[in-house]
Design a protein around this motif. Structure first.
Motif, PDB file in Angstrom:
ATOM      1  N   ALA A  53      41.150  32.084  34.684  1.00  8.93           N
ATOM      2  CA  ALA A  53      40.966  33.216  35.602  1.00  8.93           C
ATOM      3  C   ALA A  53      41.899  34.365  35.248  1.00  8.93           C
ATOM      4  O   ALA A  53      41.487  35.533  35.256  1.00  8.93           O
ATOM      5  N   ILE A  54      43.152  34.061  34.914  1.00 11.66           N
ATOM      6  CA  ILE A  54      44.114  35.109  34.567  1.00 11.66           C
ATOM      7  C   ILE A  54      43.682  35.817  33.280  1.00 11.66           C
ATOM      8  O   ILE A  54      43.716  37.056  33.187  1.00 11.66           O
ATOM      9  N   VAL A  55      43.247  35.059  32.285  1.00 14.76           N
ATOM     10  CA  VAL A  55      42.790  35.669  31.029  1.00 14.76           C
ATOM     11  C   VAL A  55      41.559  36.540  31.279  1.00 14.76           C
ATOM     12  O   VAL A  55      41.459  37.654  30.750  1.00 14.76           O
ATOM     13  N   ALA A  56      40.620  36.042  32.086  1.00 12.47           N
ATOM     14  CA  ALA A  56      39.421  36.830  32.384  1.00 12.47           C
ATOM     15  C   ALA A  56      39.780  38.126  33.112  1.00 12.47           C
ATOM     16  O   ALA A  56      39.214  39.188  32.813  1.00 12.47           O
ATOM     17  N   LEU A  57      40.712  38.054  34.054  1.00 11.42           N
ATOM     18  CA  LEU A  57      41.133  39.267  34.763  1.00 11.42           C
ATOM     19  C   LEU A  57      41.839  40.243  33.824  1.00 11.42           C
ATOM     20  O   LEU A  57      41.645  41.459  33.931  1.00 11.42           O
ATOM     21  N   CYS A  58      42.644  39.724  32.894  1.00  9.88           N
ATOM     22  CA  CYS A  58      43.315  40.608  31.921  1.00  9.88           C
ATOM     23  C   CYS A  58      42.297  41.280  31.000  1.00  9.88           C
ATOM     24  O   CYS A  58      42.397  42.482  30.731  1.00  9.88           O
ATOM     25  N   VAL A  59      41.316  40.512  30.521  1.00 10.19           N
ATOM     26  CA  VAL A  59      40.280  41.083  29.652  1.00 10.19           C
ATOM     27  C   VAL A  59      39.486  42.138  30.419  1.00 10.19           C
ATOM     28  O   VAL A  59      39.195  43.219  29.893  1.00 10.19           O
ATOM     29  N   PHE A  60      39.140  41.851  31.662  1.00 11.51           N
ATOM     30  CA  PHE A  60      38.402  42.801  32.484  1.00 11.51           C
ATOM     31  C   PHE A  60      39.221  44.075  32.706  1.00 11.51           C
ATOM     32  O   PHE A  60      38.684  45.186  32.688  1.00 11.51           O
ATOM     33  N   THR A  61      40.537  43.932  32.895  1.00 15.28           N
ATOM     34  CA  THR A  61      41.409  45.090  33.071  1.00 15.28           C
ATOM     35  C   THR A  61      41.444  45.951  31.818  1.00 15.28           C
ATOM     36  O   THR A  61      41.356  47.184  31.892  1.00 15.28           O
ATOM     37  N   VAL A  62      41.545  45.311  30.653  1.00 10.27           N
ATOM     38  CA  VAL A  62      41.567  46.064  29.395  1.00 10.27           C
ATOM     39  C   VAL A  62      40.231  46.774  29.181  1.00 10.27           C
ATOM     40  O   VAL A  62      40.194  47.940  28.767  1.00 10.27           O
ATOM     41  N   ILE A  63      39.135  46.083  29.485  1.00  6.73           N
ATOM     42  CA  ILE A  63      37.811  46.706  29.340  1.00  6.73           C
ATOM     43  C   ILE A  63      37.701  47.916  30.263  1.00  6.73           C
ATOM     44  O   ILE A  63      37.208  48.977  29.864  1.00  6.73           O
ATOM     45  N   LEU A  64      38.163  47.769  31.512  1.00  8.11           N
ATOM     46  CA  LEU A  64      38.120  48.904  32.442  1.00  8.11           C
ATOM     47  C   LEU A  64      39.024  50.051  32.000  1.00  8.11           C
ATOM     48  O   LEU A  64      38.757  51.205  32.303  1.00  8.11           O
ATOM     49  N   TYR A  65      40.083  49.740  31.284  1.00  5.39           N
ATOM     50  CA  TYR A  65      40.994  50.785  30.821  1.00  5.39           C
ATOM     51  C   TYR A  65      40.350  51.628  29.720  1.00  5.39           C
ATOM     52  O   TYR A  65      40.502  52.840  29.701  1.00  5.39           O
ATOM     53  N   PHE A  66      39.617  50.973  28.813  1.00  6.12           N
ATOM     54  CA  PHE A  66      39.073  51.675  27.663  1.00  6.12           C
ATOM     55  C   PHE A  66      37.647  52.190  27.860  1.00  6.12           C
ATOM     56  O   PHE A  66      37.247  53.158  27.227  1.00  6.12           O
ATOM     57  N   ILE A  67      36.865  51.548  28.708  1.00  2.04           N
ATOM     58  CA  ILE A  67      35.466  51.942  28.910  1.00  2.04           C
ATOM     59  C   ILE A  67      35.318  52.455  30.340  1.00  2.04           C
ATOM     60  O   ILE A  67      35.707  51.779  31.292  1.00  2.04           O
ATOM     61  N   PRO A  68      34.745  53.627  30.517  1.00  5.85           N
ATOM     62  CA  PRO A  68      34.566  54.169  31.875  1.00  5.85           C
ATOM     63  C   PRO A  68      33.667  53.274  32.732  1.00  5.85           C
ATOM     64  O   PRO A  68      32.735  52.624  32.241  1.00  5.85           O
ATOM     65  N   LEU A  69      33.963  53.248  34.009  1.00  4.69           N
ATOM     66  CA  LEU A  69      33.232  52.398  34.959  1.00  4.69           C
ATOM     67  C   LEU A  69      31.743  52.753  34.987  1.00  4.69           C
ATOM     68  O   LEU A  69      30.897  51.878  35.151  1.00  4.69           O
ATOM     69  N   ARG A  70      31.415  54.022  34.783  1.00 12.21           N
ATOM     70  CA  ARG A  70      30.020  54.468  34.788  1.00 12.21           C
ATOM     71  C   ARG A  70      29.211  53.723  33.721  1.00 12.21           C
ATOM     72  O   ARG A  70      28.097  53.271  33.980  1.00 12.21           O
ATOM     73  N   TYR A  71      29.775  53.566  32.522  1.00 15.64           N
ATOM     74  CA  TYR A  71      29.062  52.875  31.443  1.00 15.64           C
ATOM     75  C   TYR A  71      28.959  51.376  31.712  1.00 15.64           C
ATOM     76  O   TYR A  71      27.947  50.742  31.395  1.00 15.64           O
ATOM     77  N   ILE A  72      29.989  50.809  32.301  1.00 16.70           N
ATOM     78  CA  ILE A  72      29.950  49.376  32.618  1.00 16.70           C
ATOM     79  C   ILE A  72      28.865  49.098  33.653  1.00 16.70           C
ATOM     80  O   ILE A  72      28.094  48.149  33.522  1.00 16.70           O
ATOM     81  N   VAL A  73      28.780  49.937  34.678  1.00 16.31           N
ATOM     82  CA  VAL A  73      27.743  49.763  35.707  1.00 16.31           C
ATOM     83  C   VAL A  73      26.358  49.983  35.099  1.00 16.31           C
ATOM     84  O   VAL A  73      25.398  49.266  35.429  1.00 16.31           O
ATOM     85  N   LEU A  74      26.234  50.937  34.180  1.00 15.85           N
ATOM     86  CA  LEU A  74      24.952  51.203  33.523  1.00 15.85           C
ATOM     87  C   LEU A  74      24.494  49.994  32.706  1.00 15.85           C
ATOM     88  O   LEU A  74      23.346  49.547  32.820  1.00 15.85           O
ATOM     89  N   VAL A  75      25.392  49.405  31.916  1.00 12.43           N
ATOM     90  CA  VAL A  75      25.044  48.232  31.109  1.00 12.43           C
ATOM     91  C   VAL A  75      24.739  47.041  32.005  1.00 12.43           C
ATOM     92  O   VAL A  75      23.791  46.292  31.760  1.00 12.43           O
ATOM     93  N   TRP A  76      25.523  46.867  33.081  1.00 13.32           N
ATOM     94  CA  TRP A  76      25.274  45.762  34.011  1.00 13.32           C
ATOM     95  C   TRP A  76      23.900  45.907  34.667  1.00 13.32           C
ATOM     96  O   TRP A  76      23.158  44.933  34.802  1.00 13.32           O
ATOM     97  N   GLY A  77      23.547  47.123  35.075  1.00 16.30           N
ATOM     98  CA  GLY A  77      22.248  47.358  35.715  1.00 16.30           C
ATOM     99  C   GLY A  77      21.094  47.114  34.758  1.00 16.30           C
ATOM    100  O   GLY A  77      20.085  46.519  35.125  1.00 16.30           O
ATOM    101  N   ILE A  78      21.224  47.588  33.523  1.00 14.19           N
ATOM    102  CA  ILE A  78      20.165  47.344  32.533  1.00 14.19           C
ATOM    103  C   ILE A  78      20.010  45.846  32.291  1.00 14.19           C
ATOM    104  O   ILE A  78      18.891  45.325  32.232  1.00 14.19           O
ATOM    105  N   ASN A  79      21.141  45.156  32.184  1.00 17.48           N
ATOM    106  CA  ASN A  79      21.088  43.701  31.984  1.00 17.48           C
ATOM    107  C   ASN A  79      20.419  43.016  33.167  1.00 17.48           C
ATOM    108  O   ASN A  79      19.574  42.140  32.988  1.00 17.48           O
ATOM    109  N   LYS A  80      20.772  43.422  34.372  1.00 16.26           N
ATOM    110  CA  LYS A  80      20.235  42.789  35.579  1.00 16.26           C
ATOM    111  C   LYS A  80      18.729  42.988  35.708  1.00 16.26           C
ATOM    112  O   LYS A  80      18.011  42.045  36.048  1.00 16.26           O
ATOM    113  N   PHE A  81      18.256  44.204  35.431  1.00 15.80           N
ATOM    114  CA  PHE A  81      16.844  44.492  35.662  1.00 15.80           C
ATOM    115  C   PHE A  81      15.938  44.111  34.494  1.00 15.80           C
ATOM    116  O   PHE A  81      14.724  44.062  34.656  1.00 15.80           O
ATOM    117  N   THR A  82      16.509  43.844  33.334  1.00 14.23           N
ATOM    118  CA  THR A  82      15.668  43.418  32.205  1.00 14.23           C
ATOM    119  C   THR A  82      15.804  41.935  31.912  1.00 14.23           C
ATOM    120  O   THR A  82      15.206  41.443  30.956  1.00 14.23           O
TER     121      THR A  82
END
Length: 132
Positions: A53-82
């Motif tokens: 859990a700690i490693v996953a939270l750290c990886v998620f934090t690094v991803i949020l630091y480098f990639i804007p939240l807008r793009y993460i939500v966009l990729v998540w939505g495309i994944n969810k609906f397709t």
């Protein structure tokens, strides 16, 4: 005859109330178990799962630091609906709930604790030397 109908109606109401109480109790048990599992994740009850859990939270934090939240939500939505188009026979699952189902609740921690040996009734207990 009217008393029998009233009595049956009263008994049916009591059974209905009992069923509602049992279902409310089960729901509260599930909610409490869910909270205990989250607590036990961060209490290091199962160290491997806590590290995961700690490693996953750290990886998620690094991803949020480098990639804007807008793009993460966009990729998540495309994944969810397709998802149904890409694999129509896949079984839906929730990874977070799957993870938490592997963490024990407080009741399970108590049930699965290691039994400590009782040395007072051990057959290998030293006997006092009664000579002399």
């Amino acid at each position: 005859m009217a008393e029998d109908g009233e009595k049956k109606g009263f008994i049916n109401k009591i059974y209905a109330i009992q069923e509602v109480c049992v279902s409310v109790q089960n729901i509260l048990d599930d909610v409490a178990s869910f909270g205990e599992r989250i607590k036990n994740t961060f209490n290091w009850t199962v160290p491997f799962l806590s590290w995961l859990a700690i490693v996953a939270l750290c990886v998620f934090t690094v991803i949020l630091y480098f990639i804007p939240l807008r793009y993460i939500v966009l990729v998540w939505g495309i994944n969810k609906f397709t998802k149904k188009l890409r694999s129509p026979y896949a079984i839906d699952n929730n990874e977070l709930l799957d993870f938490l189902s592997r963490v024990p609740s407080d009741v399970q921690v108590v049930q699965y604790q290691e039994l400590k040996p009782d040395h007072s009734h051990s057959p290998y207990k030293r006997k006092k030397n009664t000579l002399g």
